[in-house]
Design a protein around this motif. Structure first.
Motif, PDB file in Angstrom:
ATOM      1  N   LYS A  85      26.982  33.105  32.608  1.00 10.02           N
ATOM      2  CA  LYS A  85      26.054  33.978  33.334  1.00 10.02           C
ATOM      3  C   LYS A  85      26.830  34.752  34.393  1.00 10.02           C
ATOM      4  O   LYS A  85      27.924  34.379  34.776  1.00 10.02           O
ATOM      5  CB  LYS A  85      24.964  33.154  34.020  1.00 10.02           C
ATOM      6  N   GLY A  86      26.212  35.810  34.889  1.00 10.35           N
ATOM      7  CA  GLY A  86      26.839  36.601  35.941  1.00 10.35           C
ATOM      8  C   GLY A  86      27.725  37.690  35.362  1.00 10.35           C
ATOM      9  O   GLY A  86      27.680  37.979  34.163  1.00 10.35           O
ATOM     10  N   ASP A  87      28.546  38.273  36.221  1.00  9.54           N
ATOM     11  CA  ASP A  87      29.400  39.359  35.740  1.00  9.54           C
ATOM     12  C   ASP A  87      30.517  38.805  34.856  1.00  9.54           C
ATOM     13  O   ASP A  87      30.822  37.617  34.885  1.00  9.54           O
ATOM     14  CB  ASP A  87      29.961  40.188  36.909  1.00  9.54           C
ATOM     15  N   THR A  88      31.124  39.660  34.075  1.00 11.71           N
ATOM     16  CA  THR A  88      32.144  39.217  33.132  1.00 11.71           C
ATOM     17  C   THR A  88      33.499  39.005  33.793  1.00 11.71           C
ATOM     18  O   THR A  88      34.373  38.380  33.217  1.00 11.71           O
ATOM     19  CB  THR A  88      32.286  40.233  31.974  1.00 11.71           C
ATOM     20  N   VAL A  89      33.695  39.513  35.004  1.00  7.26           N
ATOM     21  CA  VAL A  89      34.952  39.327  35.716  1.00  7.26           C
ATOM     22  C   VAL A  89      35.040  37.921  36.308  1.00  7.26           C
ATOM     23  O   VAL A  89      36.065  37.262  36.228  1.00  7.26           O
ATOM     24  CB  VAL A  89      35.109  40.394  36.833  1.00  7.26           C
ATOM     25  N   ASN A  90      33.950  37.453  36.896  1.00  8.95           N
ATOM     26  CA  ASN A  90      33.920  36.146  37.532  1.00  8.95           C
ATOM     27  C   ASN A  90      32.644  35.405  37.129  1.00  8.95           C
ATOM     28  O   ASN A  90      31.783  35.135  37.957  1.00  8.95           O
ATOM     29  CB  ASN A  90      33.998  36.314  39.058  1.00  8.95           C
ATOM     30  N   PRO A  91      32.510  35.058  35.842  1.00 11.84           N
ATOM     31  CA  PRO A  91      31.253  34.458  35.379  1.00 11.84           C
ATOM     32  C   PRO A  91      31.118  32.997  35.782  1.00 11.84           C
ATOM     33  O   PRO A  91      32.100  32.322  36.086  1.00 11.84           O
ATOM     34  CB  PRO A  91      31.366  34.584  33.857  1.00 11.84           C
ATOM     35  N   LYS A  92      29.887  32.531  35.762  1.00 10.35           N
ATOM     36  CA  LYS A  92      29.584  31.113  35.944  1.00 10.35           C
ATOM     37  C   LYS A  92      29.433  30.538  34.537  1.00 10.35           C
ATOM     38  O   LYS A  92      28.593  30.998  33.759  1.00 10.35           O
ATOM     39  CB  LYS A  92      28.303  30.943  36.743  1.00 10.35           C
ATOM     40  N   ILE A  93      30.240  29.539  34.214  1.00  9.91           N
ATOM     41  CA  ILE A  93      30.269  28.968  32.868  1.00  9.91           C
ATOM     42  C   ILE A  93      29.971  27.481  32.948  1.00  9.91           C
ATOM     43  O   ILE A  93      30.525  26.776  33.786  1.00  9.91           O
ATOM     44  CB  ILE A  93      31.647  29.187  32.202  1.00  9.91           C
ATOM     45  N   ARG A  94      29.072  27.026  32.044  1.00  9.57           N
ATOM     46  CA  ARG A  94      28.786  25.594  31.987  1.00  9.57           C
ATOM     47  C   ARG A  94      28.294  25.208  30.594  1.00  9.57           C
ATOM     48  O   ARG A  94      27.723  26.024  29.861  1.00  9.57           O
ATOM     49  CB  ARG A  94      27.783  25.182  33.049  1.00  9.57           C
ATOM     50  N   THR A  95      28.509  23.966  30.246  1.00 12.64           N
ATOM     51  CA  THR A  95      28.029  23.432  28.974  1.00 12.64           C
ATOM     52  C   THR A  95      26.542  23.131  29.109  1.00 12.64           C
ATOM     53  O   THR A  95      26.115  22.523  30.092  1.00 12.64           O
ATOM     54  CB  THR A  95      28.795  22.154  28.602  1.00 12.64           C
ATOM     55  N   VAL A  96      25.748  23.578  28.117  1.00 10.16           N
ATOM     56  CA  VAL A  96      24.303  23.352  28.174  1.00 10.16           C
ATOM     57  C   VAL A  96      23.787  22.452  27.062  1.00 10.16           C
ATOM     58  O   VAL A  96      22.644  22.003  27.120  1.00 10.16           O
ATOM     59  CB  VAL A  96      23.522  24.686  28.158  1.00 10.16           C
ATOM     60  N   GLY A  97      24.608  22.194  26.039  1.00  8.66           N
ATOM     61  CA  GLY A  97      24.135  21.340  24.954  1.00  8.66           C
ATOM     62  C   GLY A  97      25.045  21.380  23.754  1.00  8.66           C
ATOM     63  O   GLY A  97      26.205  21.810  23.840  1.00  8.66           O
ATOM     64  N   GLY A  98      24.502  20.949  22.631  1.00 10.98           N
ATOM     65  CA  GLY A  98      25.263  20.926  21.393  1.00 10.98           C
ATOM     66  C   GLY A  98      24.417  21.379  20.222  1.00 10.98           C
ATOM     67  O   GLY A  98      23.195  21.180  20.200  1.00 10.98           O
ATOM     68  N   ILE A  99      25.097  22.005  19.253  1.00  8.11           N
ATOM     69  CA  ILE A  99      24.440  22.473  18.031  1.00  8.11           C
ATOM     70  C   ILE A  99      25.212  21.941  16.835  1.00  8.11           C
ATOM     71  O   ILE A  99      26.439  21.927  16.835  1.00  8.11           O
ATOM     72  CB  ILE A  99      24.381  24.015  17.987  1.00  8.11           C
ATOM     73  N   ARG A 100      24.476  21.504  15.844  1.00  8.93           N
ATOM     74  CA  ARG A 100      25.098  21.100  14.581  1.00  8.93           C
ATOM     75  C   ARG A 100      24.255  21.626  13.439  1.00  8.93           C
ATOM     76  O   ARG A 100      23.062  21.903  13.599  1.00  8.93           O
ATOM     77  CB  ARG A 100      25.268  19.579  14.492  1.00  8.93           C
ATOM     78  N   GLU A 101      24.877  21.764  12.278  1.00 10.92           N
ATOM     79  CA  GLU A 101      24.169  22.264  11.101  1.00 10.92           C
ATOM     80  C   GLU A 101      24.413  21.327   9.930  1.00 10.92           C
ATOM     81  O   GLU A 101      25.557  20.952   9.659  1.00 10.92           O
ATOM     82  CB  GLU A 101      24.648  23.673  10.749  1.00 10.92           C
ATOM     83  N   VAL A 102      23.320  20.954   9.269  1.00  8.23           N
ATOM     84  CA  VAL A 102      23.376  20.088   8.103  1.00  8.23           C
ATOM     85  C   VAL A 102      22.388  20.620   7.075  1.00  8.23           C
ATOM     86  O   VAL A 102      21.198  20.743   7.367  1.00  8.23           O
ATOM     87  CB  VAL A 102      23.009  18.626   8.461  1.00  8.23           C
ATOM     88  N   ASP A 103      22.863  20.956   5.880  1.00  7.51           N
ATOM     89  CA  ASP A 103      21.999  21.402   4.784  1.00  7.51           C
ATOM     90  C   ASP A 103      21.066  22.543   5.194  1.00  7.51           C
ATOM     91  O   ASP A 103      19.850  22.482   4.975  1.00  7.51           O
ATOM     92  CB  ASP A 103      21.166  20.239   4.236  1.00  7.51           C
ATOM     93  N   LYS A 104      21.617  23.568   5.826  1.00  5.65           N
ATOM     94  CA  LYS A 104      20.882  24.762   6.262  1.00  5.65           C
ATOM     95  C   LYS A 104      19.864  24.480   7.365  1.00  5.65           C
ATOM     96  O   LYS A 104      19.010  25.298   7.661  1.00  5.65           O
ATOM     97  CB  LYS A 104      20.202  25.464   5.088  1.00  5.65           C
TER      98      LYS A 104
END
Length: 177
Positions: A62-81
């Motif tokens: 989030k925020g500007d691309t020069v000094n963004p705020k970055i954080r992990t929010v979760g996880g995604i996985r895919e199985v059989d579509k």
């Protein structure tokens, strides 16, 4: 034996392929005053294990691309579509159980129950139509979906991309995007 020339099936495009990035515009307004728009940028950064299951780590920038705020929010996985998610919604509220985010194996008329464990049986989507959309030089399946949720209904889901109208996690968060 009858030969039918030039038959071709449509390829499936995985949700977790080739460094995807989702850009979501979030509109906030308080008491019908001016609207504030912010850009949420989601992408994968490595893998993580949650509850003994391996996921692609979903990161929010989030925020500007020069000094963004970055954080992990979760996880995604895919199985059989089927695309599963565990983590925060767009408001930052955590969920410690996995939900079915998308199911690209369904057909017209099928119902997708996103969260069977919580008792929220009204949290479901119904496939209304399926067609194809050309992105670049390739065709992907597009699902017209009645999400029986709050905003942007009907929604459109595209294989390998997700929700077009509600953003990556919009249909699991009760706010408009």
């Amino acid at each position: 034996l009858l030969a039918i020339p030039n038959l071709k099936s449509q390829d499936y495009y995985s949700f977790v392929s080739e460094k995807p990035q989702w850009n979501v515009y979030l509109e906030n307004s308080m008491c019908q005053t001016s609207v504030d728009t912010s850009l949420l940028r989601y992408y994968f950064e490595g893998d993580t294990t949650i509850n003994d299951t391996t996921y692609h780590k979903l990161v929010l920038e989030k925020g500007d691309t020069v000094n963004p705020k970055i954080r992990t929010v979760g996880g995604i996985r895919e199985v059989d579509k089927k695309v599963y998610y565990i983590g925060e919604d767009q408001l930052g509220h955590p969920s410690y159980k996995e939900i079915l985010l998308y199911d690209f194996s369904k057909e017209i008329g099928d119902t997708i129950f996103h969260d069977k464990t919580s008792g929220y049986l009204n949290f479901y989507s119904e496939i209304l139509e399926i067609d194809s959309i050309k992105i670049g030089d390739k065709f992907r399946k597009r699902f017209k979906v009645d999400n029986h949720w709050f905003y942007h209904n009907p929604d459109y889901w595209v294989e390998g991309i997700g929700s077009i109208k509600n953003g990556l996690l919009g249909h699991i968060t009760d706010i408009p995007t």
